[in-house]
Design an enzyme around this catalytic site. Sequence first.
Site, short mmCIF file in Angstrom:
data_model
loop_
_atom_site.label_atom_id
_atom_site.label_comp_id
_atom_site.label_asym_id
_atom_site.label_seq_id
_atom_site.Cartn_x
_atom_site.Cartn_y
_atom_site.Cartn_z
N GLU A 1 36.27 27.01 -14.96
CA GLU A 1 34.94 27.45 -15.37
C GLU A 1 34.26 26.45 -16.30
OE1 GLU A 1 35.65 32.23 -15.06
OE2 GLU A 1 34.99 31.36 -16.94
N CYS B 1 30.28 23.57 -21.98
CA CYS B 1 31.70 23.71 -22.27
C CYS B 1 32.46 23.39 -20.97
CB CYS B 1 31.96 25.14 -22.73
SG CYS B 1 33.67 25.50 -23.08
N CYS C 1 46.95 26.01 -18.30
CA CYS C 1 47.31 25.20 -19.46
C CYS C 1 48.78 25.41 -19.76
CB CYS C 1 46.47 25.59 -20.68
SG CYS C 1 46.83 24.57 -22.14
N CYS D 1 49.30 29.25 -25.66
CA CYS D 1 48.98 29.95 -26.92
C CYS D 1 48.90 31.46 -26.66
CB CYS D 1 47.65 29.45 -27.48
SG CYS D 1 47.67 27.70 -27.86
N CYS E 1 45.40 33.19 -25.94
CA CYS E 1 44.51 32.52 -24.97
C CYS E 1 44.83 32.96 -23.55
CB CYS E 1 44.67 31.02 -25.10
SG CYS E 1 43.76 30.10 -23.84
N CYS F 1 33.79 30.36 -24.82
CA CYS F 1 34.77 29.31 -24.59
C CYS F 1 36.14 29.82 -25.00
CB CYS F 1 34.43 28.08 -25.43
SG CYS F 1 32.95 27.28 -24.89
N1 SAH Z 1 43.12 23.46 -25.33
C1 SAH Z 1 42.12 23.12 -26.26
C2 SAH Z 1 40.71 23.36 -25.77
C3 SAH Z 1 40.46 24.61 -24.99
S1 SAH Z 1 40.57 26.13 -25.87
C4 SAH Z 1 42.36 23.82 -27.59
O1 SAH Z 1 43.19 24.71 -27.64
O2 SAH Z 1 41.71 23.44 -28.55
C5 SAH Z 1 39.06 26.12 -26.81
C6 SAH Z 1 39.09 26.99 -28.05
O3 SAH Z 1 39.08 28.38 -27.71
C7 SAH Z 1 40.33 26.77 -28.90
O4 SAH Z 1 40.00 26.68 -30.25
C8 SAH Z 1 41.10 28.03 -28.63
O5 SAH Z 1 41.99 28.29 -29.66
C9 SAH Z 1 40.03 29.07 -28.50
N2 SAH Z 1 40.47 30.29 -27.84
C10 SAH Z 1 41.38 30.41 -26.86
N3 SAH Z 1 41.52 31.70 -26.50
C11 SAH Z 1 40.67 32.42 -27.26
C12 SAH Z 1 40.35 33.80 -27.35
N4 SAH Z 1 40.93 34.70 -26.59
N5 SAH Z 1 39.42 34.18 -28.26
C13 SAH Z 1 38.80 33.25 -29.03
N6 SAH Z 1 39.06 31.94 -28.99
C14 SAH Z 1 39.99 31.51 -28.11
FE1 SF4 Z 2 45.83 25.78 -23.80
FE2 SF4 Z 2 44.48 27.96 -24.45
FE3 SF4 Z 2 46.18 26.93 -26.19
FE4 SF4 Z 2 43.88 25.64 -25.66
S1 SF4 Z 2 44.11 27.64 -26.62
S2 SF4 Z 2 45.96 24.75 -25.78
S3 SF4 Z 2 43.63 26.16 -23.48
S4 SF4 Z 2 46.72 27.79 -24.18
#
Ligand code: SAH
Ligand code: SF4
Length: 374
Positions: free
Chosen positions: A91, A104, A111, A115, A118, A341
């Site tokens: 996306e 974005c 990934c 995390c 996420c 995002c």
């Molecule tokens: N992988 C990279 C970039 C993509 S994630 C990273 O982790 O930085 C982009 C941002 O969205 C990151 O700061 C991530 O922690 C945040 N994010 C991921 N899942 C989320 C969620 N469910 N609610 C709010 N922010 C989230």
């Molecule tokens: Fe990967 Fe999501 Fe963690 Fe970013 S926040 S590193 S996209 S698992």
Amino acid sequence: MTANLLEFDLEGLAVFCEGLGEKRFRATQLFRWIHQRGASDFDQMSDLAKSLREKLKTTAHISALPVVSQHMSQDGTIKWLFDVGDGNAVESVFIPEDDRGTLCVSSQAGCAVGCRFCSTGHQGFSRNLSTAEILAQLWFAEHFLRQHLKTQDRVISNVVMMGMGEPLQNYSALVPALKVMLDDHAYGLSRRRVTVSTSGVVPMIERLAQDCPVALAVSLHAPNDALRDNLVPLNRKYPLDELLGACVRYLAHAPRDFITFEYCMLDGVNDQPEHARELIALVQRHGIRCKFNLIPFNPFPASGLLRSPQARVQAFAKQLLDAGLVTTVRKTRGDDIDAACGQLAGDVKDRTRVQERIAQQRAQGVIPIQPLAP
Ligand code: SAH
Ligand code: SF4
């Protein structure tokens, strides 16, 4: 198979043109047609010799990604779902604001970092996107928006690598894509307006500083290793002291004089006054110039986590501000289309559904904008 010219930065395109027996400067003309004019048909490129156009037709193509769906939110945010094959989709989200337009962009299908908060991380890793697939998101969005808004002017002024995936785990495809974003013959974005967001791949932060220093955002989410190990598993490999050390060194090369720390506010997990105190001590110990961006968590059932109440987010922000740390709370945009995002995977979790939608879209042959019913 012919080459997709979206795969190349200007240097790569010059090498490609040389391979066709052409002068390097032809690459600049071609590059401008592709990225500044949004051309995908070589016959449109009227200032290129007919012989070159004929050669290009047999050796190259300029192809966007098929659009699975396109949704416009009530606040003007637009989300595209792109088909990248084998049932995978990624996306991109366009976020219009008064003084800028931000796209974005995704860097991977899925990934590998995993995390806890996420939804992309919960899907697991499918594959890296190519440079062409990363750039196709910008190429399509920019030229679609110019048509849609009936303007010749640039619409996208900022790019954030905050879609699906960990950009620094797809480094070799990322860097040429960043170079095209910055190139004056292509999008001409300022280094300060292109942001790579990372969960903390320390060696690649060091390399980015050398190869293509753009603005850096680091997803911190926790003030100590024990908690961060749990939320961002990559922390076990690159713990906080190493990560913050790399951030301090990055600043010597960065186009901005601060690093942005993203901090996703999770109810009862990382949002307590002692977490804020620990966070303040951490950044002060490293003497790092930084800004905090507190992100309201976008909940999804599999995470088992909840969004911090607004009052707690405000209290946390105040604690950081009182300690002299610049802190903002991210506005949630496009909530009605799940476009925030980091929340980009919702639609792609169910592969069969995506397959069905791709098939449906092909059958229809048109890509309607689908505003969400009020
Ligand atoms: N992988 C990279 C970039 C993509 S994630 C990273 O982790 O930085 C982009 C941002 O969205 C990151 O700061 C991530 O922690 C945040 N994010 C991921 N899942 C989320 C969620 N469910 N609610 C709010 N922010 C989230
Ligand atoms: Fe990967 Fe999501 Fe963690 Fe970013 S926040 S590193 S996209 S698992």
